[in-house]
Motif scaffolding. Sequence first.
Motif, PDB file in Angstrom:
ATOM      1  N   LYS A 150       0.835  -1.204   0.000  1.00  0.00           N
ATOM      2  CA  LYS A 150       0.000   0.000   0.000  1.00  0.00           C
ATOM      3  C   LYS A 150       0.873   1.258   0.000  1.00  0.00           C
ATOM      4  O   LYS A 150       0.567   2.227  -0.709  1.00  0.00           O
ATOM      5  N   ALA A 151       1.949   1.244   0.779  1.00  0.00           N
ATOM      6  CA  ALA A 151       2.848   2.402   0.809  1.00  0.00           C
ATOM      7  C   ALA A 151       3.505   2.605  -0.551  1.00  0.00           C
ATOM      8  O   ALA A 151       3.628   3.739  -1.033  1.00  0.00           O
ATOM      9  N   ALA A 152       3.919   1.510  -1.196  1.00  0.00           N
ATOM     10  CA  ALA A 152       4.548   1.601  -2.510  1.00  0.00           C
ATOM     11  C   ALA A 152       3.573   2.133  -3.547  1.00  0.00           C
ATOM     12  O   ALA A 152       3.938   2.976  -4.380  1.00  0.00           O
ATOM     13  N   THR A 153       2.335   1.661  -3.494  1.00  0.00           N
ATOM     14  CA  THR A 153       1.313   2.134  -4.428  1.00  0.00           C
ATOM     15  C   THR A 153       1.076   3.624  -4.248  1.00  0.00           C
ATOM     16  O   THR A 153       0.959   4.379  -5.227  1.00  0.00           O
ATOM     17  N   PHE A 154       1.023   4.055  -2.995  1.00  0.00           N
ATOM     18  CA  PHE A 154       0.818   5.479  -2.708  1.00  0.00           C
ATOM     19  C   PHE A 154       1.955   6.312  -3.298  1.00  0.00           C
ATOM     20  O   PHE A 154       1.720   7.358  -3.924  1.00  0.00           O
ATOM     21  N   LEU A 155       3.187   5.841  -3.135  1.00  0.00           N
ATOM     22  CA  LEU A 155       4.340   6.565  -3.678  1.00  0.00           C
ATOM     23  C   LEU A 155       4.289   6.621  -5.206  1.00  0.00           C
ATOM     24  O   LEU A 155       4.521   7.675  -5.812  1.00  0.00           O
ATOM     25  N   LEU A 156       3.970   5.488  -5.828  1.00  0.00           N
ATOM     26  CA  LEU A 156       3.966   5.441  -7.287  1.00  0.00           C
ATOM     27  C   LEU A 156       2.849   6.297  -7.877  1.00  0.00           C
ATOM     28  O   LEU A 156       3.026   6.931  -8.919  1.00  0.00           O
ATOM     29  N   LEU A 157       1.699   6.314  -7.223  1.00  0.00           N
ATOM     30  CA  LEU A 157       0.587   7.112  -7.742  1.00  0.00           C
ATOM     31  C   LEU A 157       0.862   8.617  -7.626  1.00  0.00           C
ATOM     32  O   LEU A 157       0.159   9.418  -8.251  1.00  0.00           O
ATOM     33  N   TYR A 158       1.850   8.982  -6.812  1.00  0.00           N
ATOM     34  CA  TYR A 158       2.267  10.376  -6.781  1.00  0.00           C
ATOM     35  C   TYR A 158       3.547  10.597  -7.585  1.00  0.00           C
ATOM     36  O   TYR A 158       3.840  11.725  -7.983  1.00  0.00           O
ATOM     37  N   ALA A 159       4.301   9.523  -7.817  1.00  0.00           N
ATOM     38  CA  ALA A 159       5.500   9.642  -8.656  1.00  0.00           C
ATOM     39  C   ALA A 159       5.125   9.853 -10.118  1.00  0.00           C
ATOM     40  O   ALA A 159       5.753  10.658 -10.816  1.00  0.00           O
ATOM     41  N   PHE A 160       4.095   9.152 -10.589  1.00  0.00           N
ATOM     42  CA  PHE A 160       3.724   9.240 -11.997  1.00  0.00           C
ATOM     43  C   PHE A 160       3.268  10.643 -12.409  1.00  0.00           C
ATOM     44  O   PHE A 160       3.677  11.133 -13.471  1.00  0.00           O
ATOM     45  N   PRO A 161       2.429  11.316 -11.609  1.00  0.00           N
ATOM     46  CA  PRO A 161       2.126  12.712 -11.963  1.00  0.00           C
ATOM     47  C   PRO A 161       3.375  13.588 -11.992  1.00  0.00           C
ATOM     48  O   PRO A 161       3.492  14.489 -12.830  1.00  0.00           O
ATOM     49  N   GLY A 162       4.314  13.308 -11.084  1.00  0.00           N
ATOM     50  CA  GLY A 162       5.554  14.074 -11.077  1.00  0.00           C
ATOM     51  C   GLY A 162       6.353  13.869 -12.352  1.00  0.00           C
ATOM     52  O   GLY A 162       6.917  14.821 -12.904  1.00  0.00           O
ATOM     53  N   LEU A 163       6.392  12.616 -12.840  1.00  0.00           N
ATOM     54  CA  LEU A 163       7.090  12.341 -14.094  1.00  0.00           C
ATOM     55  C   LEU A 163       6.425  13.062 -15.264  1.00  0.00           C
ATOM     56  O   LEU A 163       7.107  13.551 -16.178  1.00  0.00           O
ATOM     57  N   LEU A 164       5.092  13.119 -15.235  1.00  0.00           N
ATOM     58  CA  LEU A 164       4.380  13.846 -16.291  1.00  0.00           C
ATOM     59  C   LEU A 164       4.739  15.325 -16.276  1.00  0.00           C
ATOM     60  O   LEU A 164       5.023  15.918 -17.320  1.00  0.00           O
ATOM     61  N   LEU A 165       4.712  15.918 -15.089  1.00  0.00           N
ATOM     62  CA  LEU A 165       5.030  17.344 -14.981  1.00  0.00           C
ATOM     63  C   LEU A 165       6.494  17.612 -15.316  1.00  0.00           C
ATOM     64  O   LEU A 165       6.822  18.639 -15.906  1.00  0.00           O
ATOM     65  N   ALA A 166       7.377  16.681 -14.938  1.00  0.00           N
ATOM     66  CA  ALA A 166       8.801  16.869 -15.213  1.00  0.00           C
ATOM     67  C   ALA A 166       9.112  16.762 -16.696  1.00  0.00           C
ATOM     68  O   ALA A 166      10.172  17.220 -17.148  1.00  0.00           O
ATOM     69  N   ASP A 167       8.196  16.161 -17.474  1.00  0.00           N
ATOM     70  CA  ASP A 167       8.418  16.024 -18.912  1.00  0.00           C
ATOM     71  C   ASP A 167       8.169  17.336 -19.653  1.00  0.00           C
ATOM     72  O   ASP A 167       8.479  17.441 -20.837  1.00  0.00           O
ATOM     73  N   GLY A 168       7.612  18.319 -18.950  1.00  0.00           N
ATOM     74  CA  GLY A 168       7.333  19.600 -19.584  1.00  0.00           C
ATOM     75  C   GLY A 168       8.554  20.499 -19.593  1.00  0.00           C
ATOM     76  O   GLY A 168       9.700  20.051 -19.488  1.00  0.00           O
ATOM     77  N   SER A 169       8.313  21.781 -19.705  1.00  0.00           N
ATOM     78  CA  SER A 169       9.393  22.759 -19.712  1.00  0.00           C
ATOM     79  C   SER A 169       9.105  23.837 -18.667  1.00  0.00           C
ATOM     80  O   SER A 169       7.978  23.962 -18.181  1.00  0.00           O
ATOM     81  N   GLY A 170      10.120  24.595 -18.329  1.00  0.00           N
ATOM     82  CA  GLY A 170       9.943  25.673 -17.365  1.00  0.00           C
ATOM     83  C   GLY A 170      10.468  25.306 -15.998  1.00  0.00           C
ATOM     84  O   GLY A 170      10.991  24.207 -15.763  1.00  0.00           O
ATOM     85  N   TRP A 171      10.325  26.254 -15.076  1.00  0.00           N
ATOM     86  CA  TRP A 171      10.886  26.078 -13.741  1.00  0.00           C
ATOM     87  C   TRP A 171      10.216  24.952 -12.968  1.00  0.00           C
ATOM     88  O   TRP A 171      10.873  24.249 -12.182  1.00  0.00           O
ATOM     89  N   LEU A 172       8.900  24.745 -13.186  1.00  0.00           N
ATOM     90  CA  LEU A 172       8.192  23.694 -12.449  1.00  0.00           C
ATOM     91  C   LEU A 172       8.723  22.322 -12.817  1.00  0.00           C
ATOM     92  O   LEU A 172       8.955  21.476 -11.942  1.00  0.00           O
ATOM     93  N   ALA A 173       8.933  22.079 -14.111  1.00  0.00           N
ATOM     94  CA  ALA A 173       9.469  20.789 -14.554  1.00  0.00           C
ATOM     95  C   ALA A 173      10.857  20.550 -13.964  1.00  0.00           C
ATOM     96  O   ALA A 173      11.176  19.440 -13.511  1.00  0.00           O
TER      97      ALA A 173
END
Length: 219
Positions: A150-173
């Motif tokens: 459950k802890a791993a699933t929680f981490l991954l479900l928040y890691a994936f949105p981070g990977l999506l945002l990091a794929d963009g450009s700008g200071w947030l990525a």
Amino acid sequence: MTSSNGPSAEATASGRPDFVGRDDLPDRIWTVPNALSVLRLLGVPLFLWLLLGPEADGWAVIVLMISGITDWADGKLARWLDQSSRLGALLDPAADRLYIVCTLVALALRDIAPVWLVALLVGRELVLGVMLLVLRHHGYPPLQVHYLGKAATFLLLYAFPGLLLADGSGWLATAIEPFAWAFTIWGTALYLLAGILYVVQVLGIVRAERAASTVGPVR
């Protein structure tokens, strides 16, 4: 969602290891945790369409975040409201795994997630699928979800949105990329560890079953 206070007399006498399985839970359908699990399942095709169709990454991130929140909430509510059920014990891990596998495939198709990550996590699911067949062969239901899983699933479900945002450009990525990969690596490590523990549990049950059948019934 439930716990056992120790081996039952029947389990001890039969030599079969005692644990709380899905079939030991109440047969309830209309509960708040089950509704949240169904909501998460309905979000899977929506997420895939947002990610692979219009590539609306912002909305896809919102869907994943909602999924992560409901994943945490349904377990808490099941305990607080005493609404654990067989259906919930089936839907909850099914929704978790479906989200993770579908998200990995989508991220790989978008060249966001590396192949090694997809291979590790999908391979883990295939191994656990074999373990479920082993349990079924020996007459056991699926084991309860481990807290590490459950802890791993929680981490991954928040890691994936981070990977999506990091794929963009700008200071947030730029700012979110190291955190996204930290969540991804830790989540993957815990997810694999939880899978190993599951395999160890299943093998222990099989060994105990074979030992009991070799010794025979106690007179």
